[in-house]
Design a protein around this motif. Structure first.
Motif, PDB file in Angstrom:
ATOM      1  N   LYS A   1       0.824  -1.213   0.000  1.00  0.00           N
ATOM      2  CA  LYS A   1       0.000   0.000   0.000  1.00  0.00           C
ATOM      3  C   LYS A   1       0.858   1.264   0.000  1.00  0.00           C
ATOM      4  CE  LYS A   1      -4.120  -1.942   0.054  1.00  0.00           C
ATOM      5  NZ  LYS A   1      -5.000  -1.864  -1.121  1.00  0.00           N
ATOM      6  N   GLY A   2       2.027   1.206   0.643  1.00  0.00           N
ATOM      7  CA  GLY A   2       2.941   2.343   0.606  1.00  0.00           C
ATOM      8  C   GLY A   2       3.459   2.574  -0.805  1.00  0.00           C
ATOM      9  N   ALA A   3       3.755   1.489  -1.507  1.00  0.00           N
ATOM     10  CA  ALA A   3       4.187   1.590  -2.903  1.00  0.00           C
ATOM     11  C   ALA A   3       3.066   2.151  -3.777  1.00  0.00           C
ATOM     12  CB  ALA A   3       4.624   0.222  -3.417  1.00  0.00           C
ATOM     13  N   LEU A   4       1.828   1.779  -3.472  1.00  0.00           N
ATOM     14  CA  LEU A   4       0.673   2.271  -4.227  1.00  0.00           C
ATOM     15  C   LEU A   4       0.528   3.789  -4.051  1.00  0.00           C
ATOM     16  CD1 LEU A   4      -1.651   1.273  -6.004  1.00  0.00           C
ATOM     17  CD2 LEU A   4      -2.994   0.897  -3.924  1.00  0.00           C
ATOM     18  N   VAL A   5       0.795   4.271  -2.846  1.00  0.00           N
ATOM     19  CA  VAL A   5       0.767   5.722  -2.582  1.00  0.00           C
ATOM     20  C   VAL A   5       1.816   6.427  -3.441  1.00  0.00           C
ATOM     21  CG1 VAL A   5       1.316   7.478  -0.834  1.00  0.00           C
ATOM     22  CG2 VAL A   5      -0.243   5.597  -0.272  1.00  0.00           C
ATOM     23  N   ALA A   6       3.033   5.881  -3.458  1.00  0.00           N
ATOM     24  CA  ALA A   6       4.113   6.492  -4.253  1.00  0.00           C
ATOM     25  C   ALA A   6       3.799   6.442  -5.744  1.00  0.00           C
ATOM     26  CB  ALA A   6       5.437   5.787  -3.956  1.00  0.00           C
ATOM     27  N   ALA A   7       3.257   5.324  -6.200  1.00  0.00           N
ATOM     28  CA  ALA A   7       2.894   5.184  -7.613  1.00  0.00           C
ATOM     29  C   ALA A   7       1.819   6.205  -7.999  1.00  0.00           C
ATOM     30  CB  ALA A   7       2.398   3.759  -7.887  1.00  0.00           C
ATOM     31  N   THR A   8       0.877   6.430  -7.095  1.00  0.00           N
ATOM     32  CA  THR A   8      -0.190   7.418  -7.316  1.00  0.00           C
ATOM     33  C   THR A   8       0.408   8.790  -7.580  1.00  0.00           C
ATOM     34  OG1 THR A   8      -1.742   6.207  -5.883  1.00  0.00           O
ATOM     35  CG2 THR A   8      -2.173   8.555  -6.214  1.00  0.00           C
ATOM     36  N   LYS A   9       1.355   9.176  -6.738  1.00  0.00           N
ATOM     37  CA  LYS A   9       1.950  10.518  -6.849  1.00  0.00           C
ATOM     38  C   LYS A   9       2.762  10.663  -8.136  1.00  0.00           C
ATOM     39  CE  LYS A   9       2.107  11.265  -1.871  1.00  0.00           C
ATOM     40  NZ  LYS A   9       2.972  11.490  -0.684  1.00  0.00           N
ATOM     41  N   ALA A  10       3.452   9.599  -8.539  1.00  0.00           N
ATOM     42  CA  ALA A  10       4.271   9.653  -9.756  1.00  0.00           C
ATOM     43  C   ALA A  10       3.402   9.669 -11.013  1.00  0.00           C
ATOM     44  CB  ALA A  10       5.231   8.466  -9.789  1.00  0.00           C
ATOM     45  N   LEU A  11       2.431   8.757 -11.073  1.00  0.00           N
ATOM     46  CA  LEU A  11       1.584   8.669 -12.264  1.00  0.00           C
ATOM     47  C   LEU A  11       0.767   9.950 -12.443  1.00  0.00           C
ATOM     48  CD1 LEU A  11       0.556   7.019 -14.671  1.00  0.00           C
ATOM     49  CD2 LEU A  11      -1.143   5.975 -13.150  1.00  0.00           C
ATOM     50  N   ALA A  12       0.345  10.537 -11.328  1.00  0.00           N
ATOM     51  CA  ALA A  12      -0.435  11.787 -11.402  1.00  0.00           C
ATOM     52  C   ALA A  12       0.312  12.843 -12.208  1.00  0.00           C
ATOM     53  CB  ALA A  12      -0.720  12.303  -9.985  1.00  0.00           C
ATOM     54  N   GLN A  13       1.632  12.907 -12.018  1.00  0.00           N
ATOM     55  CA  GLN A  13       2.421  13.918 -12.723  1.00  0.00           C
ATOM     56  C   GLN A  13       2.571  13.585 -14.212  1.00  0.00           C
ATOM     57  OE1 GLN A  13       6.000  15.150 -10.397  1.00  0.00           O
ATOM     58  NE2 GLN A  13       5.134  13.828  -8.826  1.00  0.00           N
ATOM     59  N   GLU A  14       2.564  12.301 -14.536  1.00  0.00           N
ATOM     60  CA  GLU A  14       2.735  11.905 -15.939  1.00  0.00           C
ATOM     61  C   GLU A  14       1.517  12.230 -16.798  1.00  0.00           C
ATOM     62  OE1 GLU A  14       3.972   7.883 -16.582  1.00  0.00           O
ATOM     63  OE2 GLU A  14       5.467   7.921 -14.985  1.00  0.00           O
ATOM     64  N   VAL A  15       0.328  12.118 -16.226  1.00  0.00           N
ATOM     65  CA  VAL A  15      -0.886  12.162 -17.060  1.00  0.00           C
ATOM     66  C   VAL A  15      -1.753  13.403 -16.846  1.00  0.00           C
ATOM     67  CG1 VAL A  15      -0.963   9.643 -17.257  1.00  0.00           C
ATOM     68  CG2 VAL A  15      -2.234  10.761 -15.399  1.00  0.00           C
ATOM     69  N   ALA A  16      -1.295  14.315 -15.987  1.00  0.00           N
ATOM     70  CA  ALA A  16      -2.132  15.472 -15.629  1.00  0.00           C
ATOM     71  C   ALA A  16      -2.495  16.342 -16.836  1.00  0.00           C
ATOM     72  CB  ALA A  16      -1.420  16.308 -14.567  1.00  0.00           C
ATOM     73  N   LYS A  17      -1.562  16.475 -17.766  1.00  0.00           N
ATOM     74  CA  LYS A  17      -1.827  17.354 -18.921  1.00  0.00           C
ATOM     75  C   LYS A  17      -2.981  16.842 -19.777  1.00  0.00           C
ATOM     76  CE  LYS A  17       2.575  19.745 -19.718  1.00  0.00           C
ATOM     77  NZ  LYS A  17       3.347  19.249 -18.541  1.00  0.00           N
ATOM     78  N   ARG A  18      -3.277  15.566 -19.668  1.00  0.00           N
ATOM     79  CA  ARG A  18      -4.381  14.996 -20.451  1.00  0.00           C
ATOM     80  C   ARG A  18      -5.694  14.966 -19.660  1.00  0.00           C
ATOM     81  NH1 ARG A  18      -2.961  12.240 -25.439  1.00  0.00           N
ATOM     82  NH2 ARG A  18      -0.969  13.161 -25.997  1.00  0.00           N
ATOM     83  N   LYS A  19      -5.767  15.771 -18.609  1.00  0.00           N
ATOM     84  CA  LYS A  19      -6.989  15.862 -17.792  1.00  0.00           C
ATOM     85  C   LYS A  19      -7.340  14.529 -17.123  1.00  0.00           C
ATOM     86  CE  LYS A  19      -9.324  19.759 -19.975  1.00  0.00           C
ATOM     87  NZ  LYS A  19      -9.282  19.972 -21.405  1.00  0.00           N
ATOM     88  N   ILE A  20      -6.291  13.791 -16.769  1.00  0.00           N
ATOM     89  CA  ILE A  20      -6.488  12.556 -16.007  1.00  0.00           C
ATOM     90  C   ILE A  20      -5.943  12.799 -14.610  1.00  0.00           C
ATOM     91  CG2 ILE A  20      -5.885  10.110 -15.815  1.00  0.00           C
ATOM     92  CD1 ILE A  20      -5.386  10.240 -18.923  1.00  0.00           C
ATOM     93  N   THR A  21      -6.773  12.596 -13.608  1.00  0.00           N
ATOM     94  CA  THR A  21      -6.307  12.745 -12.226  1.00  0.00           C
ATOM     95  C   THR A  21      -6.061  11.358 -11.634  1.00  0.00           C
ATOM     96  OG1 THR A  21      -8.530  12.737 -11.256  1.00  0.00           O
ATOM     97  CG2 THR A  21      -7.619  14.884 -11.926  1.00  0.00           C
ATOM     98  N   VAL A  22      -5.080  11.304 -10.744  1.00  0.00           N
ATOM     99  CA  VAL A  22      -4.731  10.049 -10.064  1.00  0.00           C
ATOM    100  C   VAL A  22      -4.628  10.349  -8.575  1.00  0.00           C
ATOM    101  CG1 VAL A  22      -3.166   8.070 -10.016  1.00  0.00           C
ATOM    102  CG2 VAL A  22      -3.312   9.481 -12.089  1.00  0.00           C
TER     103      VAL A  22
END
Length: 243
Positions: free
Chosen positions: A158-179
């Motif tokens: 679950k800690g890894a899932l939190v970190a993955a959430t924060k990283a992926l959010a930055q990758e896809v934000a420009k396409r109006k995808i929130t994570v």
């Protein structure tokens, strides 16, 4: 047809999320289950009772082949449909002290909670990027934020899932995808049914276990257009338990 997929949607928090999304949105609800079809169909009845539509979809999130086969077949049969919301809720616990933890218990928990997120999200993310809209909500845990003794495997996943959430959010934000992630504490469900609520509630400032619906409301909000400026966030829903 716009759809919301909830993994582990047949019981507990997953079921509550399916029902809340049915109440609050027009999404066709895809209720994923691994083995308990009966429970998934019960969830579907509750979704339909809210005047919404849905269907059950069987796959084991930890098995990439199972995930890809099920989701690709579904898309093939529903060419006009788009999954806009992904709720990665499926997870298991195999608690025990780390020094006595068999490798199987480590692997099974990591494979379901963490690799399950990869298998499901990776299958669908290109479609979200093409459509320039999406909501990805990962169900983490208080264990992944503060760590819980006897749950080193679950805390790691679950800690890894939190970190993955924060990283992926930055990758896809420009396409109006929130994570985003939510981190529930002690919530009444099958997963906590063996715990002694009378004793444990003393650790919780609000002095009770949470209800699955209290988690589902937050997920439903994050899945909505109202939450379009929130991304990479972890919302703790734990009655005040902080380290």
């Amino acid at each position: 047809m716009k759809c919301a997929l909830v993994t582990g949607g047949s019981r507990g928090i997953g079921k509550a999320i399916c029902i809340q999304l049915a109440k609050d949105s027009d999404y066709h609800i895809l209720i994923n289950y691994n083995s308990n079809k009966e429970a998934a169909l019960e969830t579907l009845k509750s979704v339909e009772a809210e005047g919404n539509t849905g269907e059950v979809i069987q796959f084991n999130v930890s098995d990439s082949e199972s995930v890809n086969n099920a989701l690709n077949n579904w898309q093939e049969n529903n060419k006009e449909a788009t999954v806009e919301v992904i709720v990665n809720n499926a997870g298991i616990t195999k608690d025990g002290l780390f020094m006595w933890m068999p490798k199987e218990d480590w692997d099974n928990v990591i494979n379901t909670s963490l690799n399950g997120f990869y298998n499901v999200t990776n299958n669908l993310i290109q479609k979200l990027l093409r459509n320039r809209y999406g909501r990805i909500i990962n169900v983490a845990s208080v264990s992944g934020v503060k760590g819980t003794a006897g749950q080193t495997n679950y805390s790691a996943a679950k800690g890894a899932l939190v970190a993955a959430t924060k990283a992926l959010a930055q990758e896809v934000a420009k396409r109006k995808i929130t994570v985003n992630a939510i981190a529930p504490g002690f919530i009444k469900s099958d997963m906590t049914s063996d715990l002694d609520e009378a004793e444990l509630k003393n650790l919780i400032p609000i002095n009770r276990f949470g209800e699955p619906e209290e988690v589902a409301h937050a997920v439903s909000f994050l899945a909505s257009e109202k939450a379009s400026y929130i991304t990479g966030e972890v919302i703790n829903i734990n009655g005040g338990i902080y380290s």
